[in-house]
Structure formats: C-alpha cells, structure tokens
Design a protein around this motif. Sequence first.
Motif, PDB file in Angstrom:
ATOM      1  N   LEU A  54       0.839  -1.206   0.000  1.00  0.00           N
ATOM      2  CA  LEU A  54       0.000   0.000   0.000  1.00  0.00           C
ATOM      3  C   LEU A  54       0.869   1.250   0.000  1.00  0.00           C
ATOM      4  N   ASP A  55       1.954   1.221   0.754  1.00  0.00           N
ATOM      5  CA  ASP A  55       2.872   2.372   0.730  1.00  0.00           C
ATOM      6  C   ASP A  55       3.449   2.581  -0.666  1.00  0.00           C
ATOM      7  N   GLU A  56       3.912   1.501  -1.243  1.00  0.00           N
ATOM      8  CA  GLU A  56       4.488   1.557  -2.599  1.00  0.00           C
ATOM      9  C   GLU A  56       3.516   2.166  -3.600  1.00  0.00           C
ATOM     10  N   ILE A  57       2.294   1.693  -3.563  1.00  0.00           N
ATOM     11  CA  ILE A  57       1.363   2.119  -4.618  1.00  0.00           C
ATOM     12  C   ILE A  57       0.838   3.530  -4.377  1.00  0.00           C
ATOM     13  N   ARG A  58       0.747   3.939  -3.108  1.00  0.00           N
ATOM     14  CA  ARG A  58       0.408   5.342  -2.830  1.00  0.00           C
ATOM     15  C   ARG A  58       1.452   6.248  -3.481  1.00  0.00           C
ATOM     16  N   GLN A  59       2.708   5.869  -3.279  1.00  0.00           N
ATOM     17  CA  GLN A  59       3.799   6.696  -3.771  1.00  0.00           C
ATOM     18  C   GLN A  59       3.874   6.659  -5.300  1.00  0.00           C
ATOM     19  N   ALA A  76      -5.068   1.777  -5.624  1.00  0.00           N
ATOM     20  CA  ALA A  76      -4.268   2.872  -5.079  1.00  0.00           C
ATOM     21  C   ALA A  76      -5.034   4.186  -5.124  1.00  0.00           C
ATOM     22  N   ALA A  77      -5.656   4.448  -6.264  1.00  0.00           N
ATOM     23  CA  ALA A  77      -6.387   5.713  -6.416  1.00  0.00           C
ATOM     24  C   ALA A  77      -7.536   5.807  -5.416  1.00  0.00           C
ATOM     25  N   GLY A  78      -8.251   4.706  -5.260  1.00  0.00           N
ATOM     26  CA  GLY A  78      -9.371   4.706  -4.316  1.00  0.00           C
ATOM     27  C   GLY A  78      -8.895   4.832  -2.874  1.00  0.00           C
ATOM     28  N   LEU A  79      -7.800   4.172  -2.570  1.00  0.00           N
ATOM     29  CA  LEU A  79      -7.255   4.230  -1.210  1.00  0.00           C
ATOM     30  C   LEU A  79      -6.833   5.654  -0.867  1.00  0.00           C
ATOM     31  N   VAL A  80      -6.017   6.221  -1.735  1.00  0.00           N
ATOM     32  CA  VAL A  80      -5.491   7.568  -1.484  1.00  0.00           C
ATOM     33  C   VAL A  80      -6.637   8.565  -1.369  1.00  0.00           C
ATOM     34  N   GLU A  81      -7.616   8.404  -2.237  1.00  0.00           N
ATOM     35  CA  GLU A  81      -8.736   9.349  -2.232  1.00  0.00           C
ATOM     36  C   GLU A  81      -9.466   9.315  -0.892  1.00  0.00           C
ATOM     37  N   VAL A 122     -12.856  -1.036  -3.548  1.00  0.00           N
ATOM     38  CA  VAL A 122     -11.981  -0.449  -2.529  1.00  0.00           C
ATOM     39  C   VAL A 122     -12.668   0.727  -1.835  1.00  0.00           C
ATOM     40  N   THR A 123     -13.641   1.333  -2.501  1.00  0.00           N
ATOM     41  CA  THR A 123     -14.365   2.444  -1.889  1.00  0.00           C
ATOM     42  C   THR A 123     -15.628   1.976  -1.151  1.00  0.00           C
ATOM     43  N   GLY A 124     -15.753   0.670  -0.969  1.00  0.00           N
ATOM     44  CA  GLY A 124     -16.778   0.163  -0.071  1.00  0.00           C
ATOM     45  C   GLY A 124     -18.042  -0.367  -0.716  1.00  0.00           C
ATOM     46  N   ASN A 125     -18.103  -0.300  -2.035  1.00  0.00           N
ATOM     47  CA  ASN A 125     -19.302  -0.761  -2.728  1.00  0.00           C
ATOM     48  C   ASN A 125     -19.240  -2.258  -3.002  1.00  0.00           C
TER      49      ASN A 125
END
Lengths: 574, 574
Positions: free
Chosen positions: B20-25, B170-175, B235-238
Amino acid sequence: MTAPATTPTHPLLDAHAGVLDEIRQALASRGWYSRYPESPSPRVYGESAAADGLAAHEAHLNTAYAVLSTQPTDGSVVGSEVSPYGPTLGVTYPALDVDAGLAAARAAMPAWRDAGPQVRAAVCVEIVDRINRRSFEIANAVMHTSGQPFVMSFQAGGPHAQDRAIEAIAAGLVEQERVPTSVVWEKPGRDREGNPAPTRMQKDYRLVPRGVALVIGCNTFPTWNAYPGIFASLVTGNAVVVKPHPRAVLPLAISVEVAREVLVEAGFDAALVQLAPEADGQGLARTLAERDEVAIIDYTGGPTFGAWLEESAAAHGTLVYTEKAGLNSIVVDSTDDLRGMLGNLAFSLTLYSGQMCTAPQNVYVPEGGIDTDEGHLGFDELGDRLAAAVGRLTGDDAKAVELLGATVNDQVRSNADSLASIAEDAGGRVVLDSRRVPHPAWPDAVVRAPGLVAVDVAREDVYTQECFGPVGFLIRTASTEQSLAQLADTVREHGAMTAAVYSTSEAVLDAARDAAAEGGVALSENLTGQIFVNQTAAFSDFHGTGANPAANAAYTDAAFVANRFRVITSRRHV
Amino acid sequence: MTAPATTPTHPLLDAHAGVLDEIRQALASRGWYSRYPESPSPRVYGESAAADGLAAHEAHLNTAYAVLSTQPTDGSVVGSEVSPYGPTLGVTYPALDVDAGLAAARAAMPAWRDAGPQVRAAVCVEIVDRINRRSFEIANAVMHTSGQPFVMSFQAGGPHAQDRAIEAIAAGLVEQERVPTSVVWEKPGRDREGNPAPTRMQKDYRLVPRGVALVIGCNTFPTWNAYPGIFASLVTGNAVVVKPHPRAVLPLAISVEVAREVLVEAGFDAALVQLAPEADGQGLARTLAERDEVAIIDYTGGPTFGAWLEESAAAHGTLVYTEKAGLNSIVVDSTDDLRGMLGNLAFSLTLYSGQMCTAPQNVYVPEGGIDTDEGHLGFDELGDRLAAAVGRLTGDDAKAVELLGATVNDQVRSNADSLASIAEDAGGRVVLDSRRVPHPAWPDAVVRAPGLVAVDVAREDVYTQECFGPVGFLIRTASTEQSLAQLADTVREHGAMTAAVYSTSEAVLDAARDAAAEGGVALSENLTGQIFVNQTAAFSDFHGTGANPAANAAYTDAAFVANRFRVITSRRHV
C-alpha cells in the motif's frame, strides 16, 4: 526536445502564496479556518463600513448597472427585483448576448488555462478578498433580494459565503496539484546482450478546463450557494457564466463586477466571468444549459428543474451539480439540558423563518415522551415546551424580525398559512401557529414566525414532502428506534441536507450515526449552544453529502472539483 | 462521548502494508511502477506455469462453472461462448437471481464499509495477487473469447490488467485517506467577560459507499477494461456485480471466483463480488442498470448503449463511467527515423488486427508529402512505404497470427472486406488491402491483416466514424496545419482514445500539443521504438482523458474514484 519546466509567476501569486499554503493545509486538516471575520462590528470592518455599504447599495437603486455594459449585449435590459421587505429595487442589468458571451468565454480560456493552477488560485483569492471589502454593500443586496435579516445577510451572504469560495479555491488548487507537471518514466529492460537498457519517456501532464461553466443562482442564498460552483470552475481553468435568480440579481452582479475587475487587472480577459441576468419567466437557464459550449452546471433551486438539468445535461455529457430540496430531520430521544435543547431547536426553526435549505422540518419524538434533566416530558408536553421556546424567541416584534427576516415568496407565505388545514387533514394538532409579525421598519414585509404541527408517523403523506418556510412537524413515533428508522428511510428516499439527534444514551447516538450513514446525511449531536444544525463551517463541515436525493454534491469535497478539469498527457522518448 | 479512534487491523493489512505504501507513492509520482511481471517466461512464472494454465483452461471447457453456484441463482444456466479461433467453449454459468443477488450485495456492504479503506485495499491487493497466479489460465480464457493472440492475451489480459487493478486500488485508497477520520474543530471566541472561550466540536468523518456497482464488460478486453471499475468500486466500499459480455464470460468468471474466495477467507461476504452472466441478446445490462440498488455503472462497449446508459442512469442519479468509440488519429509531418516510424506505425495497426480501442485509424499526411532521413516522400510514396512495412510484419502467416490474433465478430470482418468499396465511394485508393491470413493452428479462425485506404480530407463522411478492426485511413491534407486542425476538430466532436504525431519540428510538436489539448486527447510524439500509441502504462499514462466523447472518464484519475464513496459527518461539542 522538451519544454523547460517553468515556475509560474504573477504578482498576485507573490501576494497570495502564503494564503495558498494556509488554505491547502486547512483543507487537509478540516480544522477551523476562516479568512474573513464574520462580525459586522465596526472594530473589524471599520467605523464607516456599514454606512458606506448602505450608501453603495442605495446608489444602485433605480439605476442601470452600468459597469456590466462591458459584457456583450444586444442592448436590452432586464431587472424586476422587489425586496421582500417591500421596496422595488429598480436596478436594470444589460442582457447578455448569449452567442457573443459564450464565444467570448471560450476565447478567454486558453490564456487562463495556460496560467496554471497556482496563478489562477491567487487571482481567485484576490477576487474574494475584494468581494470581502464590499461585504456591507452585498449584505444590503442579499437582504433586499432574499429577505434575510440584516446580520444574517452580512454573515451568510458575506464572510461565510466568501469562506466557502476560498474553500472551493483550495479544493480546486489541491486537486490540480495532485497531478505532477511532468515525470520521466523509466521502465527497466535489457538489450539483447543482457545489459540494462531502460526505456525512458518524458510525460507532460497538461491540465485543461472542460469548457464554459454555468452557475444558476437561487433566491434565498444568492452568493453562498453560487460561490462554490463559480470558484471551483474558475480555479480549474473554466470560464463561468453566472445566471442569477431573477429576483436575486444584485448580489451576484456586484460579485461578477469585482471578478471582472480583478481579472482584467491581473492581465486576463473579463469574459472569464459573465453575468447572464434574465427577466422573470424568461427561461434563460434552460437556454444556456442546452448550449454545447456549456460543460459544467452548478444549480441550486427547485427539484423539478434540477431533475430536468440532471437528465438533459447528461445527454449532452455535461457535468451537473445540484442542490434541490429535502426533509431535514431531528430525532429527540432524551436530553440532559432541556433548556439548551429547546433554545437551540427554537433558534434553528426561527432563523430566516425556516427558509434555509438546512432548516429542520421533521422532528421525531416518541409517543411515550422523553427523559430530561427537568424530568420526563410527554409528547404533547415537549411540543408545548418547544412552542413556548419559539414564542420566547419571537415574542418581541422588533427582536423577532432580526431573526426571521421576511418571507421570500408566496409559496412560503401559503405554507405558513396552511398549518390548520394540514393538522385537520392529518388528524393532527397545531402546536403553534405561525404568527404574523409586523415589521417595525418595513411595513410591507410579510414576516412569519415558525409554526408547529403534531402528526402521527403514519402520515407520511404530510411530512415526506418539503414544506419550505416556517413550518415544522412534530412526528409522533412508537419509539426512538422507529424515529431513527424513519429518518434513515425518508432521507434516503426524499433527501435531506441536515439531521440532528438529542440523546443521553451512547447506544442511541451510535444508532443515530448508523441511521445517518444509511440515510446519507450529516448528523449534529446534542446541539444546545451557539452551533446550530442549519449551519456548516467552510473547510470543516461538508454542506450536503451527495449521498441522498437532496444534493448530488457536497461543498467542497474532491468529487466537487476533480472532474472540472481533465489531464492531457504528451509523452516522448528521452 | 466520542468513539476512540481505532487503528484498523487485519492479517491482510499486515501482509500488504508495504504494498500500500508503494502504490500510494507510485500513483503520486506517476513514474514507472508495475507489480506483476509482464513476461510469460518460465523463468518468471515457473516452468510449468504455461502448461498448468492451459490445463486449467481446458478443464473448464464443456463443464458447468460450478464454483459460482454459491451465488443466488434460479437454477438456470447460460453460456454460449465460441472462440474466435473456432472451438465452442461449452462452459455454462449459473444465472444470477437478480433480486436475491442485489439483496445479498446490499446486505454485504455494511461490514465492508466499516472495515475501512486500508483493510479494503489490502483485501483487494490480495485478490489481484491471487488473480495474478492464474494469469496463464486467464490468458487462455482471454485468447478464446477476445481473439487476441496468446502473448497479448497473457500481457493485456494478465499482468497489465492486474496493474490497472492495482492502480485503481491505489487511487481509491489515497482518495479515501484524504478525508481525516476525525478532527477537533476549535473556533476562537470570547465569553461576555472577554476571556477566551473557544467553541470546540469533534467531527467524525465516515466514508460510506454509494451502493451496488455494476461493471459491464466488453468482448475484446474482458479483464483489462473491467478491473479498473471493479476495484475502484470495491476499494471504496461498494459491492460489485460484474456483467460480462456474453461472448467473454470466462475471464471474468475466473476473476470473480478468485475475488469471492479471498473475500470469504478474509472474513467478508462473497456477495461483495458477483457475476451476472447472460445469454446473448438477453439484455441483462439494461435490466441491472435500471435497478434502484445500482448506484454506479462502469461500461465499455458500443456508443449506442453507452449513450442510453448515460441518459437513463442520470435520471436515476446513478454515476456512469463509459468508454465507447473514437477516431484515434496520427499526424505525420516529418521524421528523422523513417524506418522506426514505419515499423512502429505498422505494429500499431497490426496488433490484434486494430481491434483495440486505442488502435490508430486516421493517419493525416500532407498532400505535399513529408521530409525524412531518407529524403522527401510524396503522399502516395509514404502510403506505399507504410503498406510495405505492414506487409513485412504480416507476410509470414505463422508469425503474423501471433500479432494479429483472430477477428472477434462479423462487424470487424465486414469492415475488413469493405476497403475496395470505401475507396470507390470516396474516390480514394486502396493502398493496402486487408489480407486474409490462414491460421496454421486454428483453421476456423478468421485472421485479417490491416488494410489502408487513402482518402481526401474533405471526405469526412468516410473517416469520422469508427471503422473498428484492421482498417486505416491515410488522409490527404493541404498541410500539417490542416492535419492538426482536423485532428482537434474530429476528436472534439467524435472522440478518440489516442493520438500521435511525427515531426522533427519543435514548432509542429508544440502545435500538436495544443491540438491534443484542444481535442482533449493524449498525445504520443515520435514513437519509433518499442512503445506504441495503443499502449498505456498503469500508474503513469491515463487511459482516456474524459475530455472527448470517446470516454467520460480516465483510468485512473481522481475523478474516476472520488465520487464512488461519500462522506457522512457527525459532530458534537467536546
């Protein structure tokens, strides 16, 4: 082969770089942040500010709003504003030549686009700063178009609206800055001999606006509800056409005037912000919404036209952000501060005669009554106590009008007159009739204090439609559990901008949070002081959630800004 | 009164925190990042991986896909897949009971919602990791549903699709992480004695999903085009219902099987991901799209149904992300590497017989010809040189089929057959006819090499509609200036997923960047090596821009994820 990365420069960016840092940080933390003092005190805005603002307002009356004549116009004028306090404003505005206006807007965009997000944000901040200096003038304009009482006109129409503008600028700025300007992409690889031979490409990411943004203003909050869309679109590179409500033009005319002034001073085209005033009933919003040039629409107003916009605009690929109507709801379960609760609720019902999109309408109370710090109160007793609290707050005419303002239109007045018939039809009880309050200063103003009708939870036909204005329903439920279920169900189906709960039980509060999450509405818990369910704070509280039918967006989250611009990549080997 | 802030815990979060750290970055930097090796080499995936994958694929053939029988079903089965290479797959799938499936999806969401974004992201990464282990099996399934050649099926259907899935995660997590869990808001103030008396409130921000997400798959890229929507929504809960194209079910059946397996192992409900297979012509996408439970739709496919979705869904307040059709365009102005340019262009036209949504169709060349490192080439000469390059690449049947794959449907075959009549109608010239290539291993496959027709720029009727498959137009313009203007105009009006330019002139490249920005399409410049205009890299290149009619969204930007969840605030005095 690659363009050098340039640092954007602009005098306004130098001037406001610190502000941009502040607002980036404030938005991320969601703590308290305000750029503009909310107090109309002379100590803050200057001894002569109030008088100067009033004089500026009065100078507009019965004149042509000449400064907007730099917009393309066919020479016709419109203007039929009448103050809810009585007087005709008599201001006329040059009609926008739609073809020429949209062409000018499009032509203005490339230079604005190429200025980049930081310069745009700095220019936008300057616009809002300069709007702030005209807060008293705008307050008078808001008062005499919306019917808000003066202090509310100043606060909600001035600094609070300006803070929401700054929030939208911050959100748009940060969103654009998430995309790097350029990156060197290096994919590992080996040549035929097995030596490292990465593939390297430079990728430049260019932010482009979607097109012309149309902002359709409303009658009750001409600036507060328009600024977020205006500045979210502007900071992301779009040109904006502001179509005010025909009965609330002046506050946006002033705002547009300031924006155009600053844009020109900053070296950009005034056509980036234009006013499209219309005569009452002209249907200009529809005309503009159907234009191909229009790529974004922000709308606050009635649900019928809002739904038409959502459907029609989607067929054109237009983004549409709407705020329509809803059933703001409160669940009363118990309290350890009865006086505080009653005072807070009474204020929320009273402020601007319930003509806020965030004002409570449906108050759920269990038939068995509630426990309080003053002992158990039955359903009817609680209703009577709330009625008494409203009565205390609105009993003195001169003080009452400073909270109630004036009713904005005939629908509100008709709703205020309908309590007895609603109660009769619903087999309910008028707990408090809506009092007609004579306005000591403005005899023609129709001022109404809030009324309350008690109805049974089974009478959904009565309380699941918005009854805009000074009408609240006390809804008798079997239990708090049913109150919460009904809150979630009605909000999910019909929408709401706000919800609140009063309870001394952690279990009930937890259940209320779940009900709010299910219904998709923000929740205020046990408000007994000077924070009210109707109010949200920029940078911290979202206004709307986008999770129920009342509004498909929130001021201001990432979803409100992320799609207002697009990213165009160009890539090449390096 | 406030819930303690809890740190989410889950074994998969422990396992994947580093990822998760890797993909955020990686997402923030947009540099090269890939989690899954794209080489099908035994050294990477294991000596027996290819054979095991093939065996697993063959084990599916002529069987019921039993593992999906844990989904609610009425007992009926569907399945009519026929490989573009010839064989009938004979796989049957249990039909989803729509009422029960949607009810199960909704019931599964609260626990998934409450797990929080990090746990959800970790579970999603695990799903994709486990999908990766089945890459060879999926490659065979993609090959025999889409008609892609095997290596492409492996890469585009396997690791590249998986990287796009990780990017969406990654996009959904960061958002979601941009919204703080909680904040204490402290508004400065003073009491009546003038002592500091701030108002303090705790505000908790709860992320809630929108509802059930429907992903409508396509025939040509069943996994690559479906994973972004699936994982962005998940990832956004749906909860997600995957409706595969009736001719490309198997790759998504395997993917859904893996997702359900991992979800259950991780302690969640399998109903968070369900497959809704349908018989050809059943119209299940429409049925599902009209359901109230469905709040998000991701669609890849034809423009007619795409437009219906955009209109119809908007009327229901449903978010719709579509990728439809477009006119991918290339402007040839000049080159200092003629061989490289011709080889690169020939490959882009050849790969999968142009059946990529990103394959070039319209190649603009000035009538005066172009300057190259091999001297000046006239318009017709350039056409002939390009035809020869395609001929070299596709001349050997056995090698050609490994690039071309098989044609996916009759429309593509009909387009391939139409070059002579197009040329005749348009007063143009068939520069290269589309060769029928016999497939050495699959005699029933219809394989077509690309053909080229030269037409005049005035014949917009010919080249401003998508001619899907192995058909390219060489469009004769007055000048490069006209080429660029035509690119911008046609893309803005009709859409495009890709554009490219070849020029040795910085001024032309700059003008091309402006034309791409105007048209709203990503631009590749002077590709002469092993990067092709049809290909985009996850985490770095956006796929689509959302700025032209070809697609209203991009893989994967903030706008693709920010509206898939909403934020519900609860606030109270502290």
